[in-house]
Enzyme design. Structure first.
Site, PDB file in Angstrom:
ATOM      1  N   CYS A  17     -18.611  56.318 -14.221  1.00  9.60           N
ATOM      2  CA  CYS A  17     -18.332  55.640 -12.956  1.00  9.60           C
ATOM      3  C   CYS A  17     -17.452  56.591 -12.162  1.00  9.60           C
ATOM      4  CB  CYS A  17     -17.634  54.313 -13.214  1.00  9.60           C
ATOM      5  SG  CYS A  17     -18.592  53.205 -14.272  1.00  9.60           S
ATOM      6  N   GLU A 115     -22.753  53.447  -7.682  1.00  4.10           N
ATOM      7  CA  GLU A 115     -23.631  53.959  -8.724  1.00  4.10           C
ATOM      8  C   GLU A 115     -24.892  54.472  -8.035  1.00  4.10           C
ATOM      9  OE1 GLU A 115     -22.666  54.563 -11.516  1.00  4.10           O
ATOM     10  OE2 GLU A 115     -21.069  53.142 -11.993  1.00  4.10           O
TER      11      GLU A 115
END
Length: 248
Positions: A17, A115
């Site tokens: 992430c 993302e």
């Protein structure tokens, strides 16, 4: 401008992430996290590894906001190689994070994270956020690294967990989003490790959404509200009919 600090060795982008946003006002950050002092913040839409970013830490009976580098360097490390993520399942026991988990926990204010999904050969970014665009807290750890001949580094890492349903089509991990009711426990110096680890779970509610946004955010040196500009389904899928999150 947010200059890059001394280099760290992050994992490849697809395994982590690696970007988030904090575009909320300084006043909202202060009120939300019950900070004792005034804070000065500029809106950020594309926070990237090695950049400085605000974290909330316990300071006596109150909380304070500090700018730390995104990339925790273990205090016993010989070189300043930083970790931008730590798996919640193993952070309490891994040597790189064990000491920080015991006594150097923090909250990472955010209002969204990114993302990417490869679509028709190109990376399509998605901004994952609450539908009401609320400010939230990601579980973090921090460290203070100091070695002769090197600049001192106060850095932080983001804890990750299994993905919530809305994130699963995009990535097999997500940041740990802590509910406000858990903030005090997470920052409490004498909190039990077992109780803390129970907090490191996917967000259970259905309030999150994943919005396809402009590829402007793909570059770490790009900044501004253009990063979260939504794109049409056709733009997101390159003209195809694919739907990630329900019927088209």
């Amino acid at each position: 401008p947010h200059a890059l600090l001394p280099p760290i060795r992050p994992l490849p982008p697809q395994l982590m992430c690696g970007r988030y946003s904090l575009s909320s006002t300084a006043q909202l950050v202060r009120e939300t996290f019950a900070l004792a002092d005034e804070v000065e913040l500029s809106p950020r839409w594309n926070i990237a590894p090695t950049q400085e970013s605000p974290v909330v830490r316990q300071a006596g009976e109150g909380r304070r906001l500090d700018l730390l580098r995104w990339g925790l360097v273990p205090e016993k490390a010989v070189t300043p190689a930083g970790h931008i993520n730590a798996r919640g399942e193993t952070a309490p026991t891994l040597a790189a994070f064990r000491d920080s988990f015991r006594g150097k926990r923090c909250l990472v204010p955010a209002d969204g994270f990114y993302e990417w999904l490869r679509v028709t050969g190109r990376p399509q970014p998605y901004h994952i956020r609450f539908r009401d665009r609320r400010l939230f807290a990601i579980a973090g750890l921090w460290s203070h690294w100091q070695r002769r001949g090197h600049a001192t580094i106060d850095g932080f890492t983001i804890l990750t967990c299994e993905p919530a349903a809305v994130v699963r089509p995009l990535h097999d991990r997500m940041p740990v989003i802590l509910p406000a009711s858990a903030w005090e426990e997470w920052l409490r110096a004498d909190a039990e490790a077992s109780a803390l680890q129970e907090l490191l779970v996917p967000w259970a509610g259905d309030e999150l959404e994943a919005v396809a946004v402009s590829s402007f955010v793909n570059r770490a040196d790009h900044e501004g509200p253009e990063c979260v500009q939504p794109v049409t389904p056709e733009e997101a899928t390159g003209g195809g009919q694919m739907s990630l999150f329900g019927p088209a």
